[in-house]
Motif scaffolding. Structure first.
Motif, PDB file in Angstrom:
ATOM      1  N   VAL A   5      -7.999   9.369  -3.709  1.00 19.53           N
ATOM      2  CA  VAL A   5      -8.004   7.923  -3.558  1.00 19.53           C
ATOM      3  C   VAL A   5      -8.972   7.388  -4.603  1.00 19.53           C
ATOM      4  CG1 VAL A   5      -8.619   6.000  -2.046  1.00 19.53           C
ATOM      5  CG2 VAL A   5      -7.525   8.025  -1.096  1.00 19.53           C
ATOM      6  N   VAL A   6      -8.554   6.337  -5.306  1.00 16.32           N
ATOM      7  CA  VAL A   6      -9.402   5.718  -6.317  1.00 16.32           C
ATOM      8  C   VAL A   6      -9.528   4.235  -5.991  1.00 16.32           C
ATOM      9  CG1 VAL A   6      -9.770   5.326  -8.777  1.00 16.32           C
ATOM     10  CG2 VAL A   6      -8.471   7.328  -8.028  1.00 16.32           C
ATOM     11  N   ARG A   7     -10.753   3.755  -5.947  1.00 13.56           N
ATOM     12  CA  ARG A   7     -10.995   2.322  -5.747  1.00 13.56           C
ATOM     13  C   ARG A   7     -11.545   1.747  -7.047  1.00 13.56           C
ATOM     14  NH1 ARG A   7     -12.846  -1.614  -1.386  1.00 13.56           N
ATOM     15  NH2 ARG A   7     -13.814  -3.266  -2.612  1.00 13.56           N
ATOM     16  N   PHE A   8     -10.892   0.689  -7.500  1.00 11.95           N
ATOM     17  CA  PHE A   8     -11.333  -0.043  -8.681  1.00 11.95           C
ATOM     18  C   PHE A   8     -11.829  -1.415  -8.235  1.00 11.95           C
ATOM     19  CE2 PHE A   8      -7.816   2.674 -10.074  1.00 11.95           C
ATOM     20  CZ  PHE A   8      -8.379   3.335 -11.155  1.00 11.95           C
ATOM     21  N   ASP A   9     -13.027  -1.771  -8.620  1.00 10.47           N
ATOM     22  CA  ASP A   9     -13.515  -3.133  -8.446  1.00 10.47           C
ATOM     23  C   ASP A   9     -13.474  -3.787  -9.822  1.00 10.47           C
ATOM     24  OD1 ASP A   9     -14.208  -3.307  -5.596  1.00 10.47           O
ATOM     25  OD2 ASP A   9     -15.543  -1.644  -6.098  1.00 10.47           O
ATOM     26  N   LEU A  10     -12.773  -4.913  -9.905  1.00  6.48           N
ATOM     27  CA  LEU A  10     -12.483  -5.544 -11.189  1.00  6.48           C
ATOM     28  C   LEU A  10     -13.480  -6.649 -11.489  1.00  6.48           C
ATOM     29  CD1 LEU A  10      -8.669  -5.485 -10.560  1.00  6.48           C
ATOM     30  CD2 LEU A  10     -10.040  -3.814 -11.826  1.00  6.48           C
ATOM     31  N   ARG A  11     -13.629  -6.956 -12.778  1.00  5.53           N
ATOM     32  CA  ARG A  11     -14.674  -7.881 -13.246  1.00  5.53           C
ATOM     33  C   ARG A  11     -14.476  -9.320 -12.781  1.00  5.53           C
ATOM     34  NH1 ARG A  11     -17.799  -5.089 -16.673  1.00  5.53           N
ATOM     35  NH2 ARG A  11     -16.854  -3.334 -17.760  1.00  5.53           N
ATOM     36  N   THR A  42      -0.115   2.087  -5.326  1.00  5.27           N
ATOM     37  CA  THR A  42      -1.187   1.169  -5.700  1.00  5.27           C
ATOM     38  C   THR A  42      -1.247   0.044  -4.672  1.00  5.27           C
ATOM     39  OG1 THR A  42       0.209  -0.195  -7.122  1.00  5.27           O
ATOM     40  CG2 THR A  42      -0.826   1.725  -8.128  1.00  5.27           C
ATOM     41  N   HIS A  43      -2.462  -0.378  -4.364  1.00  2.01           N
ATOM     42  CA  HIS A  43      -2.660  -1.375  -3.314  1.00  2.01           C
ATOM     43  C   HIS A  43      -3.686  -2.413  -3.738  1.00  2.01           C
ATOM     44  CE1 HIS A  43      -0.749   1.412  -0.456  1.00  2.01           C
ATOM     45  NE2 HIS A  43      -1.439   2.332  -1.086  1.00  2.01           N
ATOM     46  N   ARG A  44      -3.475  -3.645  -3.278  1.00  2.00           N
ATOM     47  CA  ARG A  44      -4.519  -4.662  -3.296  1.00  2.00           C
ATOM     48  C   ARG A  44      -5.238  -4.554  -1.967  1.00  2.00           C
ATOM     49  NH1 ARG A  44      -2.339  -9.690  -6.653  1.00  2.00           N
ATOM     50  NH2 ARG A  44      -0.960  -8.508  -8.006  1.00  2.00           N
ATOM     51  N   VAL A  45      -6.492  -4.964  -1.930  1.00  2.00           N
ATOM     52  CA  VAL A  45      -7.278  -4.872  -0.718  1.00  2.00           C
ATOM     53  C   VAL A  45      -7.340  -6.249  -0.061  1.00  2.00           C
ATOM     54  CG1 VAL A  45      -9.529  -4.284   0.252  1.00  2.00           C
ATOM     55  CG2 VAL A  45      -8.621  -2.968  -1.687  1.00  2.00           C
ATOM     56  N   GLU A  46      -6.949  -6.297   1.198  1.00  2.00           N
ATOM     57  CA  GLU A  46      -6.942  -7.552   1.936  1.00  2.00           C
ATOM     58  C   GLU A  46      -8.331  -8.205   1.906  1.00  2.00           C
ATOM     59  OE1 GLU A  46      -5.858  -9.115   6.426  1.00  2.00           O
ATOM     60  OE2 GLU A  46      -5.148  -7.155   5.767  1.00  2.00           O
ATOM     61  N   ASN A  47      -8.373  -9.483   1.580  1.00  2.00           N
ATOM     62  CA  ASN A  47      -9.595 -10.289   1.524  1.00  2.00           C
ATOM     63  C   ASN A  47     -10.583  -9.861   0.436  1.00  2.00           C
ATOM     64  OD1 ASN A  47      -8.767 -11.961   3.704  1.00  2.00           O
ATOM     65  ND2 ASN A  47      -9.419 -10.356   5.112  1.00  2.00           N
ATOM     66  N   PRO A  49      -9.941  -9.920  -3.456  1.00  2.00           N
ATOM     67  CA  PRO A  49      -8.990 -10.122  -4.547  1.00  2.00           C
ATOM     68  C   PRO A  49      -9.293  -9.354  -5.833  1.00  2.00           C
ATOM     69  CG  PRO A  49     -10.335 -12.077  -4.213  1.00  2.00           C
ATOM     70  CD  PRO A  49     -10.639 -11.138  -3.084  1.00  2.00           C
ATOM     71  N   LEU A  50     -10.494  -8.829  -5.969  1.00  2.00           N
ATOM     72  CA  LEU A  50     -10.838  -8.077  -7.179  1.00  2.00           C
ATOM     73  C   LEU A  50     -10.870  -6.571  -6.945  1.00  2.00           C
ATOM     74  CD1 LEU A  50     -13.608 -10.381  -8.681  1.00  2.00           C
ATOM     75  CD2 LEU A  50     -11.149 -10.352  -9.157  1.00  2.00           C
ATOM     76  N   ALA A  51     -10.326  -6.120  -5.826  1.00  2.00           N
ATOM     77  CA  ALA A  51     -10.307  -4.685  -5.522  1.00  2.00           C
ATOM     78  C   ALA A  51      -8.882  -4.152  -5.538  1.00  2.00           C
ATOM     79  CB  ALA A  51     -10.950  -4.424  -4.169  1.00  2.00           C
ATOM     80  N   ARG A  52      -8.725  -2.946  -6.053  1.00  2.00           N
ATOM     81  CA  ARG A  52      -7.460  -2.224  -6.041  1.00  2.00           C
ATOM     82  C   ARG A  52      -7.742  -0.799  -5.584  1.00  2.00           C
ATOM     83  NH1 ARG A  52      -6.815  -6.790  -6.858  1.00  2.00           N
ATOM     84  NH2 ARG A  52      -5.441  -7.841  -8.329  1.00  2.00           N
ATOM     85  N   VAL A  53      -6.812  -0.235  -4.822  1.00  2.00           N
ATOM     86  CA  VAL A  53      -6.938   1.145  -4.364  1.00  2.00           C
ATOM     87  C   VAL A  53      -5.653   1.885  -4.726  1.00  2.00           C
ATOM     88  CG1 VAL A  53      -7.162   2.659  -2.354  1.00  2.00           C
ATOM     89  CG2 VAL A  53      -8.518   0.556  -2.503  1.00  2.00           C
ATOM     90  N   PHE A  54      -5.807   3.047  -5.329  1.00  2.00           N
ATOM     91  CA  PHE A  54      -4.680   3.917  -5.652  1.00  2.00           C
ATOM     92  C   PHE A  54      -4.751   5.132  -4.734  1.00  2.00           C
ATOM     93  CE2 PHE A  54      -3.959   2.877 -10.455  1.00  2.00           C
ATOM     94  CZ  PHE A  54      -3.923   1.520 -10.178  1.00  2.00           C
ATOM     95  N   TYR A  55      -3.612   5.498  -4.152  1.00  2.00           N
ATOM     96  CA  TYR A  55      -3.480   6.723  -3.375  1.00  2.00           C
ATOM     97  C   TYR A  55      -2.517   7.606  -4.142  1.00  2.00           C
ATOM     98  CZ  TYR A  55      -2.118   9.929   0.346  1.00  2.00           C
ATOM     99  OH  TYR A  55      -1.860  11.059   1.078  1.00  2.00           O
ATOM    100  N   GLU A  56      -2.982   8.801  -4.516  1.00  2.00           N
ATOM    101  CA  GLU A  56      -2.205   9.680  -5.378  1.00  2.00           C
ATOM    102  C   GLU A  56      -2.067  11.055  -4.735  1.00  2.00           C
ATOM    103  OE1 GLU A  56      -3.940   9.658  -9.354  1.00  2.00           O
ATOM    104  OE2 GLU A  56      -4.757   7.661  -8.972  1.00  2.00           O
ATOM    105  N   VAL A  57      -0.832  11.569  -4.710  1.00  2.00           N
ATOM    106  CA  VAL A  57      -0.567  12.906  -4.193  1.00  2.00           C
ATOM    107  C   VAL A  57       0.225  13.671  -5.248  1.00  2.00           C
ATOM    108  CG1 VAL A  57       0.494  14.279  -2.357  1.00  2.00           C
ATOM    109  CG2 VAL A  57      -0.480  12.023  -1.823  1.00  2.00           C
TER     110      VAL A  57
END
Length: 104
Positions: A5-11, A42-47, A49-57
């Motif tokens: 799982v990767v979480r990206f916090d965007l600028r 790939t997912h946006r995180v509820e509430n 707006p600058l976070a994305r989460v990737f789930y990779e298998v």
């Protein structure tokens, strides 16, 4: 099976828009050229707006390593840097599962 799982916090909002564009450009290439990539969600995180989460298998660690060296993934990693404020990667160990059987 190998998963992470990767979480990206965007600028900022502009970075989020660019990150989403890069993701939508890269995903079809992953689908087409990476048979060892079983899930790339790939997912946006509820509430948040600058976070994305990737789930990779991946089929196995080797499939993940192959993914990381694909030209489209190398380009994504280079181009996303201008968008990302922070990133967190968590490698997962298989446990109880519901879904299609994937050998470990």
């Amino acid at each position: 099976m190998f998963a992470l799982v990767v979480r990206f916090d965007l600028r900022d909002d502009a970075a989020a828009t660019e990150f989403d564009r890069l993701t939508s450009e890269t995903l079809p290439l992953i689908e087409t050229h990476e048979p060892g990539t079983l899930v790339y969600a790939t997912h946006r995180v509820e509430n948040e707006p600058l976070a994305r989460v990737f789930y990779e298998v991946y089929r196995d660690r080797e499939a993940f390593e192959s993914h990381e060296h694909q030209p489209h993934v190398v380009r994504f990693h280079a181009d996303k840097e201008q968008c990302v404020a922070s990133v967190r990667v968590e490698f997962l160990e298989p446990s109880a599962t519901k879904g299609p059987h994937i050998s470990r």
